[in-house]
Each structure stands twice: as structure tokens, then as C-alpha cells.
Design a protein around this motif. Structure first.
Motif, PDB file in Angstrom:
ATOM      1  N   ILE A  14       0.833  -1.204   0.000  1.00 24.65           N
ATOM      2  CA  ILE A  14       0.000   0.000   0.000  1.00 24.65           C
ATOM      3  C   ILE A  14       0.864   1.250   0.000  1.00 24.65           C
ATOM      4  CG2 ILE A  14      -1.692   1.295   1.360  1.00 24.65           C
ATOM      5  CD1 ILE A  14      -2.812  -1.382   2.300  1.00 24.65           C
ATOM      6  N   HIS A  15       1.897   1.274   0.826  1.00 27.73           N
ATOM      7  CA  HIS A  15       2.784   2.435   0.879  1.00 27.73           C
ATOM      8  C   HIS A  15       3.572   2.599  -0.407  1.00 27.73           C
ATOM      9  CE1 HIS A  15       2.873   2.772   5.585  1.00 27.73           C
ATOM     10  NE2 HIS A  15       1.705   3.038   5.052  1.00 27.73           N
ATOM     11  N   ASP A  16       3.928   1.482  -1.058  1.00 30.33           N
ATOM     12  CA  ASP A  16       4.627   1.576  -2.333  1.00 30.33           C
ATOM     13  C   ASP A  16       3.758   2.256  -3.382  1.00 30.33           C
ATOM     14  OD1 ASP A  16       6.704   0.317  -1.161  1.00 30.33           O
ATOM     15  OD2 ASP A  16       6.447  -1.606  -2.175  1.00 30.33           O
ATOM     16  N   ARG A  17       2.494   1.855  -3.440  1.00 26.70           N
ATOM     17  CA  ARG A  17       1.586   2.465  -4.413  1.00 26.70           C
ATOM     18  C   ARG A  17       1.352   3.935  -4.090  1.00 26.70           C
ATOM     19  NH1 ARG A  17      -0.154   0.629  -9.343  1.00 26.70           N
ATOM     20  NH2 ARG A  17      -0.107  -1.453  -8.394  1.00 26.70           N
ATOM     21  N   MET A  18       1.212   4.268  -2.814  1.00 27.23           N
ATOM     22  CA  MET A  18       1.026   5.661  -2.434  1.00 27.23           C
ATOM     23  C   MET A  18       2.261   6.496  -2.765  1.00 27.23           C
ATOM     24  SD  MET A  18      -1.028   5.571   1.203  1.00 27.23           S
ATOM     25  CE  MET A  18      -2.711   4.949   1.300  1.00 27.23           C
ATOM     26  N   PRO A 270      -7.046  -7.745   2.254  1.00 20.81           N
ATOM     27  CA  PRO A 270      -7.687  -7.255   3.485  1.00 20.81           C
ATOM     28  C   PRO A 270      -7.149  -5.928   4.014  1.00 20.81           C
ATOM     29  CG  PRO A 270      -7.349  -9.619   3.619  1.00 20.81           C
ATOM     30  CD  PRO A 270      -6.657  -9.170   2.359  1.00 20.81           C
ATOM     31  N   PRO A 271      -5.824  -5.687   4.065  1.00 23.58           N
ATOM     32  CA  PRO A 271      -5.371  -4.398   4.608  1.00 23.58           C
ATOM     33  C   PRO A 271      -5.783  -3.183   3.771  1.00 23.58           C
ATOM     34  CG  PRO A 271      -3.596  -6.002   4.662  1.00 23.58           C
ATOM     35  CD  PRO A 271      -4.685  -6.602   3.840  1.00 23.58           C
ATOM     36  N   GLY A 272      -6.128  -3.394   2.496  1.00 24.36           N
ATOM     37  CA  GLY A 272      -6.451  -2.251   1.653  1.00 24.36           C
ATOM     38  C   GLY A 272      -7.839  -2.252   1.079  1.00 24.36           C
ATOM     39  N   VAL A 273      -8.666  -3.256   1.430  1.00 24.59           N
ATOM     40  CA  VAL A 273      -9.976  -3.360   0.808  1.00 24.59           C
ATOM     41  C   VAL A 273     -10.887  -2.202   1.177  1.00 24.59           C
ATOM     42  CG1 VAL A 273     -10.981  -4.742   2.674  1.00 24.59           C
ATOM     43  CG2 VAL A 273     -11.854  -4.983   0.342  1.00 24.59           C
ATOM     44  N   ASN A 274     -10.680  -1.581   2.348  1.00 29.94           N
ATOM     45  CA  ASN A 274     -11.537  -0.475   2.793  1.00 29.94           C
ATOM     46  C   ASN A 274     -10.971   0.896   2.434  1.00 29.94           C
ATOM     47  OD1 ASN A 274     -13.620  -2.004   4.306  1.00 29.94           O
ATOM     48  ND2 ASN A 274     -11.879  -2.603   5.575  1.00 29.94           N
ATOM     49  N   LEU A 275      -9.829   0.926   1.784  1.00 37.03           N
ATOM     50  CA  LEU A 275      -9.225   2.196   1.402  1.00 37.03           C
ATOM     51  C   LEU A 275      -9.780   2.663   0.057  1.00 37.03           C
ATOM     52  CD1 LEU A 275      -5.495   1.516   2.383  1.00 37.03           C
ATOM     53  CD2 LEU A 275      -7.313   2.539   3.777  1.00 37.03           C
ATOM     54  N   GLY A 276      -9.702   3.964  -0.176  1.00 39.05           N
ATOM     55  CA  GLY A 276     -10.174   4.513  -1.443  1.00 39.05           C
ATOM     56  C   GLY A 276      -9.108   4.425  -2.520  1.00 39.05           C
ATOM     57  N   ARG A 277      -9.487   4.776  -3.722  1.00 41.08           N
ATOM     58  CA  ARG A 277      -8.548   4.759  -4.840  1.00 41.08           C
ATOM     59  C   ARG A 277      -8.226   6.186  -5.268  1.00 41.08           C
ATOM     60  NH1 ARG A 277     -13.244   3.218  -8.198  1.00 41.08           N
ATOM     61  NH2 ARG A 277     -13.593   4.815  -9.784  1.00 41.08           N
ATOM     62  N   SER A 278      -7.029   6.344  -5.773  1.00 43.65           N
ATOM     63  CA  SER A 278      -6.564   7.651  -6.218  1.00 43.65           C
ATOM     64  C   SER A 278      -7.168   7.998  -7.573  1.00 43.65           C
ATOM     65  CB  SER A 278      -5.034   7.641  -6.314  1.00 43.65           C
ATOM     66  OG  SER A 278      -4.557   8.785  -6.984  1.00 43.65           O
ATOM     67  N   ASP A 279      -7.287   9.289  -7.845  1.00 45.07           N
ATOM     68  CA  ASP A 279      -7.708   9.731  -9.173  1.00 45.07           C
ATOM     69  C   ASP A 279      -6.676   9.392 -10.235  1.00 45.07           C
ATOM     70  OD1 ASP A 279     -10.132  10.742  -8.354  1.00 45.07           O
ATOM     71  OD2 ASP A 279      -9.387  12.777  -8.045  1.00 45.07           O
ATOM     72  N   TYR A 280      -5.442   9.072  -9.807  1.00 48.35           N
ATOM     73  CA  TYR A 280      -4.383   8.733 -10.758  1.00 48.35           C
ATOM     74  C   TYR A 280      -4.348   7.244 -11.070  1.00 48.35           C
ATOM     75  CZ  TYR A 280      -2.711  12.998  -8.400  1.00 48.35           C
ATOM     76  OH  TYR A 280      -2.612  14.233  -7.823  1.00 48.35           O
ATOM     77  N   GLY A 282      -4.585   3.896 -12.582  1.00 44.29           N
ATOM     78  CA  GLY A 282      -4.890   3.432 -13.925  1.00 44.29           C
ATOM     79  C   GLY A 282      -4.477   4.377 -15.027  1.00 44.29           C
ATOM     80  N   VAL A 283      -4.062   5.609 -14.690  1.00 42.64           N
ATOM     81  CA  VAL A 283      -3.644   6.563 -15.729  1.00 42.64           C
ATOM     82  C   VAL A 283      -2.176   6.950 -15.578  1.00 42.64           C
ATOM     83  CG1 VAL A 283      -5.974   7.493 -16.002  1.00 42.64           C
ATOM     84  CG2 VAL A 283      -4.416   8.557 -14.377  1.00 42.64           C
ATOM     85  N   GLU A 284      -1.436   6.234 -14.735  1.00 41.85           N
ATOM     86  CA  GLU A 284      -0.018   6.562 -14.568  1.00 41.85           C
ATOM     87  C   GLU A 284       0.739   6.448 -15.886  1.00 41.85           C
ATOM     88  OE1 GLU A 284      -1.243   4.451 -10.651  1.00 41.85           O
ATOM     89  OE2 GLU A 284      -1.673   4.289 -12.800  1.00 41.85           O
ATOM     90  N   ALA A 374      -9.917   9.860 -15.230  1.00 45.31           N
ATOM     91  CA  ALA A 374      -9.951  10.262 -13.822  1.00 45.31           C
ATOM     92  C   ALA A 374     -11.354  10.635 -13.367  1.00 45.31           C
ATOM     93  CB  ALA A 374      -8.998  11.428 -13.586  1.00 45.31           C
ATOM     94  N   GLY A 375     -12.306  10.772 -14.308  1.00 44.40           N
ATOM     95  CA  GLY A 375     -13.690  11.041 -13.934  1.00 44.40           C
ATOM     96  C   GLY A 375     -14.115  12.486 -14.068  1.00 44.40           C
ATOM     97  N   TYR A 376     -13.445  13.260 -14.910  1.00 39.84           N
ATOM     98  CA  TYR A 376     -13.759  14.681 -15.028  1.00 39.84           C
ATOM     99  C   TYR A 376     -14.018  15.060 -16.477  1.00 39.84           C
ATOM    100  CZ  TYR A 376     -11.927  14.726 -10.305  1.00 39.84           C
ATOM    101  OH  TYR A 376     -11.722  14.454  -8.979  1.00 39.84           O
ATOM    102  N   SER A 377     -14.665  16.195 -16.656  1.00 36.81           N
ATOM    103  CA  SER A 377     -14.962  16.709 -17.990  1.00 36.81           C
ATOM    104  C   SER A 377     -13.822  17.583 -18.480  1.00 36.81           C
ATOM    105  CB  SER A 377     -16.265  17.515 -17.971  1.00 36.81           C
ATOM    106  OG  SER A 377     -17.332  16.755 -17.437  1.00 36.81           O
TER     107      SER A 377
END
Length: 543
Positions: A14-18, A270-280, A282-284, A374-377
Motif C-alpha cells: 500500500i505504501h509503495d503504491r502511495m 484485506p489491509p487495503g480493501v476499505n481504502l479509497g482509490r486515487s484519481d491517478y 490506472g492513468v499513470e 480520472a472522472g472529469y470533464s
């Protein structure tokens, strides 16, 4: 003696991805090279730790699949003897700024059934709360979520407040998707060698625990007294039962706000299933390609500079061993003997073409793909020409951005409501505040686009002509931000200043059956009044 590995191994992925998302958010080329071309991101440290210089990995020089997976544009090593010419276009930080502005550019409206409680919440809101919420929203957009912590100190303020905690410095404990406990950790001392001092702050319902550990960069170490360190000394006199500070309320004084769910990469972890996802997320790769296009464009500009190759005979000598030069501002040159039939030129010009249109089209296409994913216009990022638009047209063009905003509000509202409840309870328990009723308030977000007054007036006029709207509803349509007492007062003013049949409530009249029977009864009465009285119709005389 505690020798636990730190950070906990289950949070390493999780910290690596962050760390990758944080590098894109910061926009620092050194950070991007560190996570893509460095020693790896498994040893990522908190923001207040020293940054390591990136080192090249052997796999980056290999071809085929191994080399392709080991690096992207920012992971390609710089050739020996060359300077780094990579440029970064901060589209990631732009996305987070737009997300924060959509959510908290304007103040929120907080309401409760109790007037005194509502006024107290408004005081919380006016005390820098809006800036804190906007900071939290930008952090959540970049790192997938953010923690908000309720803080209080009588020596600093006469009310509690909210503060932001970074998600890569927290260890949460969820139960059925709800946060039940969280530990925040901060590095308060680091000698750069083998001694690292960490402050752990654990929030539980009714209590906050403070602990200090002296360890190494990879281990938590031994427990130390709070009073031994300047940063934790104020807590030493407040703790009870060793490390606990009672809050006086049975509510959790911290909350987690996910950016958006589900998180596709941790849905079964399990340690990350309740965390949110970044707007980035999939678009890195698209952002990496955009930087490559931008760098290529700037490379064309550098190589496109005009260069002149002059014959040695055209150079002016500075003397033996002093070199020679060509004066480009000189209007007349010394004649040089050269055979005109040789086809040679004394001065040759070299200038490469700059592929402006190709690079601009590529950059625009990548930017639109990144923003859309990212979900924006595109309109939210100025990718559509500036023309005069009505509020309805602007809303239509920004529909995707407003949908994403509405989606994020569904995650912000519950956590923020619980934290406002905790602040009210702390205000009552710590400062003995009377007259307020701790409760979860109703939170309303202002509209993203202010309607055009002309459009609103036209709509109201059409509804009035159709007799399909009351006076109170008309006032509410024109002033959607007014509360009910203010609307009622405005209705009374309108009725007093310009009474209109459309604005008045008609007096109760007869039913249709009564209305139909009235003419007949009235006609009989008139006939009786006109005919002469007969002997039997006379009223009896009184004696």
C-alpha cells in the motif's frame, strides 16, 4: 523490548503504491525518478525523512518484456555524459486541485433542529475549517483517501478543530467497512544512521493513546517515556494509566475519508480493501506518455535552433594558439579565393523543423484521455474553447465532473457528520459548554454552477402563467440558499407591497352542489317578495 518491523509488512504494498501517486502529485522530477528508476519503492519513507538518490537497476537496460516492465519514460536511465532533459507536465496536481475545488470551493451549510447548536457549528466552520477541508480533499484525490483528526487545546483555542493526517502515516483498523481504530505515526528524531524516534498516536472510542518508541529505520524499537522528548512532553502530564488520555466522550475522534471506491487493485487484499482509490489510479502510464510527448516537443525546439557551419577561411584568427571566430554581425567579409565552379558554399545553414501540430495534437489527446479516465470533464480543465455559455450549457459540458463530485460527497458526508458530532461533544465535555445538543448535522453542498437569473426568471414566469406554482415556491426557486424563515418573511413582503390575485389565498367558497342550488333558492325568494301577502301569510299580532 519491542523489535517489530516498521512500517508493518502488510502495509508495504500500500505504501509503495502511495509513493508512486505522491510522486505524481508533487510533480518533482527527482521524486518520479526515485520511484521509477531508483532502488525500488519498498523502502519508501514518510515525507519528513531524507530522500535517497535514485540508482539504476540492471533490468532497465534489458530488452523485451523484462526491460519494458522495469521502466517507463521516467524510469529510463540518463546516458553517461548527458544532462537530464525530461520535463514534467503537472496534470496530476491539476486533477487534485480541480477535485478539491469542486468539493470545497464554497462554504458548506450545516443545519440542526436546535438553533444554538447550528450557530456553534457555524463558528466551527468560520474558524479555518474550509481551508482544512480543501486540503483534505486534494490529499484524498492524490493518495486515495485522507484522515481527519479532531484536536483541542485550551491554550490555543476555545473550541476544537480538525487537522489533516496523511494516509501513508496511518495504520487503520476497520470493522465491517467502518473505521474503529487508527494509529498515526510521526518521526520526531532521525540521526541519519541507526536511531529513529517515532511518536505513535492511537485513536479509540473514548481515549487517545500516546507512545514514543526509539528504534531503527526498519524496527519500532523500545518504548520510551513521553517526557524525554520535546515534541511529546506536553502529553506526559495528561496521560492516565500509562499512555491514555480520556476524551470524555464515547465517540471516535478521528475519521477516514476515502476518495472514491472501490479500489480495484486492493479489492481482495484485506489491509487495503476499505481504502479509497486515487484519481491517478490506472492513468499513470498515460501521464508518463504525456511527459514524454512534452519532453519531445521541447527537444524539437532545442534542436530546431538555427546553426551555421562556416568555412575555415571565413573565420577571423585571434593569433597563433588563440583560436578563431566568425563575426555574424559583420556586413563585409574579406574576399576569399575559391573556385566558383566547385559548388561549395562558404556558409551553410542547418535548422531542423519543429513538429508543433503533431506534438500539440498528441498532448491534447493524452490530456483528454487522462482527464476522462480520472472522472472529469474536459471543460473543467479549459480544454474547450472559451465561449459565452448559459448555466445550463455549462452544466451539460461539466456533467461528468459533477457526477464525480456527487459520488465523492457520498463518502465525505458520513465521516464529516460524525466528526462534527464529536466536535460538539468535545465542546460540551472539555469546555463545559451548555445550551448545545451534540448531534450529527445535516450537511448541504452549494450548487456547482449558479443559475442565470434571466433563465430562472423566465422559468418562474412560465410556471406562474400556467398557475402551477405558489408564491412561496417561486421565492425558493429564485433564492435556493435561503432558509425557511427568510423565505416566509419574503413572501409576506411581496404580498404586502404588490397584492396579486395569484398571490392571495382565495376565501373558502360553496361546494359545487351549493353553487348549483343557490340560483334556484334566490329566484324563489325574489318571487315571494314580489307577490302580495295573503290573509294566511300575515304575521300574528302580539297582545
Amino acid at each position: 523490548m519491542t523489535i517489530d518491523v516498521w512500517p508493518p509488512p502488510e502495509l508495504a504494498d500500500i505504501h509503495d503504491r502511495m509513493a508512486i501517486w505522491a510522486a505524481w502529485w508533487s510533480g518533482e522530477p527527482d521524486d518520479l525518478e526515485a520511484v521509477y528508476a531508483g532502488t525500488g519503492i519498498a523502502s519508501v519513507r514518510p515525507p519528513n525523512w531524507l530522500r535517497r538518490r535514485p540508482l539504476n537497476r540492471p533490468s532497465q537496460y534489458k530488452g523485451g518484456i523484462v526491460g519494458a516492465l522495469a521502466r517507463m519514460f521516467w524510469g529510463r536511465p540518463v546516458s553517461e555524459g548527458e544532462l537530464r532533459a525530461k520535463l514534467h507536465l503537472p496534470i496530476a496536481s491539476d486533477i487534485s486541485v480541480v477535485s478539491a475545488n469542486l468539493l470545497f470551493a464554497d462554504p458548506l451549510t450545516l443545519k440542526t433542529p436546535d438553533k444554538a447548536t447550528t450557530e456553534r457549528l457555524q463558528q466551527f466552520q468560520d474558524d479555518g475549517m474550509q481551508a482544512t477541508l480543501r486540503e483534505a480533499a486534494e490529499t484524498a484525490s492524490a493518495l486515495g483517501g485522507v484522515y481527519l483528526r479532531t484536536s483541542w487545546d485550551k491554550a490555543i483555542s476555545d473550541r476544537p478543530w480538525l487537522s489533516v493526517v496523511q494516509p501513508d502515516c496511518a495504520i487503520p483498523r476497520f470493522r465491517y467497512g467502518r473505521l474503529r481504530e487508527v494509529t498515526f505515526w510521526t518521526v520526531i528524531e532521525d540521526d541519519g544512521q541507526q536511531r529513529v524516534v517515532r511518536h505513535l498516536e492511537t485513536h479509540q472510542p473514548g481515549v487517545i493513546r500516546h507512545q514514543v518508541y526509539v528504534g531503527t529505520p526498519t524496527t519500532l524499537g523500545r518504548l520510551a517515556p513521553l517526557g524525554d522528548f520535546e515534541d511529546t512532553e506536553p502529553f506526559a502530564s495528561l496521560v492516565q494509566d500509562g499512555d491514555a488520555i480520556p476524551t470524555g466522550i464515547d465517540l471516535l475522534t478521528a475519521g477516514y475519508v476515502p476518495n472514491i471506491r472501490p479500489n480495484r487493485i486492493w479489492r481482495t487484499y484485506p489491509p487495503g480493501v476499505n481504502l479509497g482509490r486515487s484519481d491517478y489510479q490506472g492513468v499513470e502510464a498515460l501521464m508518463d506518455s504525456l511527459d514524454e510527448v512534452w519532453s519531445s516537443w521541447m527537444r524539437d525546439i532545442r534542436l530546431g535552433k538555427a546553426r551555421i557551419f562556416a568555412d575555415r577561411a571565413m573565420l577571423e584568427s585571434e593569433g597563433r594558439g588563440q583560436g578563431a571566430y566568425l563575426d555574424l554581425d559583420r556586413e563585409a567579409f574579406t574576399p576569399v579565393d575559391i573556385n566558383p565552379m566547385s559548388g561549395q558554399s562558404m556558409i551553410n545553414e542547418v535548422q531542423f523543423s519543429i513538429r508543433v501540430q503533431e506534438h500539440e495534437d498528441s498532448a491534447r489527446a493524452l490530456t483528454e484521455a487522462i482527464v476522462r479516465s480520472a472522472g472529469y470533464s474536459a471543460q473543467s480543465f479549459g480544454l474547450v474553447g472559451d465561449v459565452a455559455l448559459t448555466a445550463t450549457e455549462v452544466t451539460a459540458r461539466k456533467e461528468q465532473s459533477f457526477q464525480t463530485k456527487a459520488h465523492k460527497i457520498t463518502y465525505v458526508r458520513p465521516t464529516l457528520g460524525d466528526l462534527y458530532h464529536a466536535m460538539l461533544a468535545l465542546d460540551e465535555a472539555v469546555w463545559n459548554r451548555r445550551g448545545i445538543r451534540p448531534q450529527v448535522p445535516d450537511i448541504e453542498w452549494p450548487p456547482g454552477i449558479t443559475p442565470d437569473p434571466a433563465d430562472t426568471a423566465q422559468t418562474v414566469s412560465l410556471l406562474v402563467s400556467a398557475r402551477a406554482v405558489s408564491l412561496q415556491t417561486r421565492v425558493e426557486m429564485v433564492h435556493p440558499d435561503w432558509d425557511e424563515p427568510r423565505v416566509a418573511e419574503e413572501v409576506k413582503r411581496i404580498q404586502a407591497e404588490s397584492p396579486s390575485p395569484l398571490d392571495q389565498v382565495p376565501a373558502p367558497g360553496p361546494s359545487p352542489q351549493e353553487h348549483d342550488a343557490r340560483p334556484a333558492a334566490q329566484g324563489l325568494a325574489e318571487q315571494d317578495a314580489e307577490r302580495p301577502l295573503r290573509e294566511g301569510d300575515r304575521a300574528p299580532a302580539h297582545t
